[in-house]
Design a protein around this motif. Structure first.
Motif, short mmCIF file in Angstrom:
data_model
loop_
_atom_site.label_atom_id
_atom_site.label_comp_id
_atom_site.label_asym_id
_atom_site.label_seq_id
_atom_site.Cartn_x
_atom_site.Cartn_y
_atom_site.Cartn_z
N ASN A 47 0.82 -1.21 0.00
CA ASN A 47 0.00 0.00 0.00
C ASN A 47 0.86 1.26 0.00
O ASN A 47 0.53 2.25 -0.66
CB ASN A 47 -0.94 0.00 1.21
CG ASN A 47 -2.15 -0.89 1.00
OD1 ASN A 47 -2.66 -1.02 -0.11
ND2 ASN A 47 -2.62 -1.53 2.06
N THR A 48 1.97 1.22 0.73
CA THR A 48 2.89 2.36 0.72
C THR A 48 3.44 2.59 -0.68
O THR A 48 3.50 3.73 -1.16
CB THR A 48 4.05 2.12 1.71
OG1 THR A 48 3.54 2.00 3.03
CG2 THR A 48 5.05 3.28 1.66
N ASN A 87 0.79 4.01 -2.97
CA ASN A 87 0.60 5.42 -2.66
C ASN A 87 1.76 6.28 -3.15
O ASN A 87 1.58 7.48 -3.43
CB ASN A 87 0.42 5.61 -1.15
CG ASN A 87 -0.90 5.08 -0.64
OD1 ASN A 87 -1.87 4.97 -1.39
ND2 ASN A 87 -0.95 4.72 0.63
N ASP A 88 2.93 5.68 -3.29
CA ASP A 88 4.11 6.39 -3.79
C ASP A 88 4.18 6.40 -5.33
O ASP A 88 5.18 6.85 -5.89
CB ASP A 88 5.39 5.78 -3.23
CG ASP A 88 5.60 6.12 -1.75
OD1 ASP A 88 4.88 7.00 -1.23
OD2 ASP A 88 6.49 5.51 -1.12
N ASP A 138 -4.82 -4.65 -4.15
CA ASP A 138 -5.29 -3.59 -5.05
C ASP A 138 -5.39 -4.16 -6.47
O ASP A 138 -4.37 -4.40 -7.12
CB ASP A 138 -4.31 -2.40 -5.03
CG ASP A 138 -4.85 -1.18 -5.75
OD1 ASP A 138 -5.65 -1.34 -6.70
OD2 ASP A 138 -4.48 -0.05 -5.38
#
Length: 313
Positions: free
Chosen positions: A257-258, A261-262, A284
């Motif tokens: 998830n990080t 998001n990046d 995702d």
């Protein structure tokens, strides 16, 4: 296309025959296998021919998976794949350290051999097992763990899948509790309770060995699976991250998830199996996933047909 990330799988992804297609099809991958064989005799043979019982022993599994992953990395580099980020699941993070430029191949192999030996020794000291719990929220699994004296949530793989490490004597009761909560427990064929306090012996054993290695400044961001954020640049901090990972949980879902998001939207699994692809689809569904062997085969097909290589880096 957004940013591209390479994903290196960990222990449990191994199977007899892994890496053989790349060895046969890619001269650069073959060179890596040959190089590792010269440093750690018999690695390729064990990857390609087994037997399974020998391959599944932790001190053998780890250098074998490492060899497949570094060979796969060389094949991707050869066809022009240029990642902007890297993550590795447990053992795969050592391959990630090589891919990011922090370790040379030689030092990465040295460390992974010592890591496998230390973790196998730790596993032999305490009879522990690992169980994948499906169909339950992480919070419910964590609550079940608290009912036992030594039971730890260790691999946060994806929504609805959390692996725990616990004493072997508690396995039957733990599985019963999971079933009572309408979950499903699957015992894993691993030799110990990894990523938990059961592995503190291994961490202590490796603490002195790690200073024998040379740490370079990485050129590609490597995301730590124990902290779910990029590795720091300081060699002191890098050493700390590597050791911390061995006896602490793998935050894979949080790490993915990080990265998403990046700005990472394309993920290439660079090693045996497609386990990490299964995880990321549950994390995702909007991201794009490839496996190294499929990607390399597509490249060869395009090359043989005289067509332009369609994968945009």
């Amino acid at each position: 296309m957004g940013k591209i990330a390479l994903l290196f799988p960990g222990q449990g992804s191994q199977f007899v025959g892994m890496g053989k297609p790349l060895y046969d099809l890619s001269p650069t991958a073959r060179h890596v296998f040959d190089q590792i064989d010269s440093l750690h005799h018999g690695t390729s043979k064990l990857c390609f021919e087994g037997p399974t019982t020998e391959l599944n022993q932790t001190h053998n599994t780890q250098p074998c998976i490492f060899a497949v992953e570094l060979a796969a990395l060389s094949a991707l580099n050869c066809i022009g794949v240029e990642p902007q980020g890297i993550a590795g699941f447990s053992l795969g993070e050592v391959s990630g350290l090589v891919a990011s430029g922090v370790f040379s191949l030689e030092d990465g192999l040295k460390f992974v051999i010592k890591r496998g030996q230390a973790m196998q020794e730790a596993a032999q000291m305490v009879p522990a097992v690992m169980i994948a719990v499906l169909k339950l929220d992480h919070e419910k699994v964590e609550a079940i763990c608290k009912e036992f004296n030594q039971c730890y949530p260790v691999n946060y793989n994806c929504p609805g899948q959390l692996v725990v490490s616990l004493l072997k004597e508690d396995q039957a009761l733990f599985l019963k509790r999971v079933k009572e909560m309408d979950g499903r427990g699957i015992p894993l064929t691993l030799s110990g309770g990894f990523h938990s306090p059961f592995m503190t012996y291994a961490t202590n054993q490796l603490e002195s060995k790690i200073y024998e290695l040379t740490f370079l400044k990485g050129t590609i961001p490597l995301y730590s699976n124990a902290y779910a954020k990029p590795y720091p640049e300081s060699p002191v901090d890098v050493r700390s991250y590597i050791l911390h990972q061995i006896n602490h949980p793998i935050l894979w879902e949080q790490t993915m998830n990080t990265m998403i998001n990046d700005g990472f939207s394309t993920f290439i699994e660079c090693g045996p199996g497609k386990t990490l692809g299964g995880f990321i689809r549950k994390i995702d569904k909007s991201v794009t996933y490839y496996h190294v062997e499929t990607l390399f085969t597509d490249y060869l097909d395009a090359k043989n047909a005289g067509k332009e290589w369609s994968f945009v880096c």
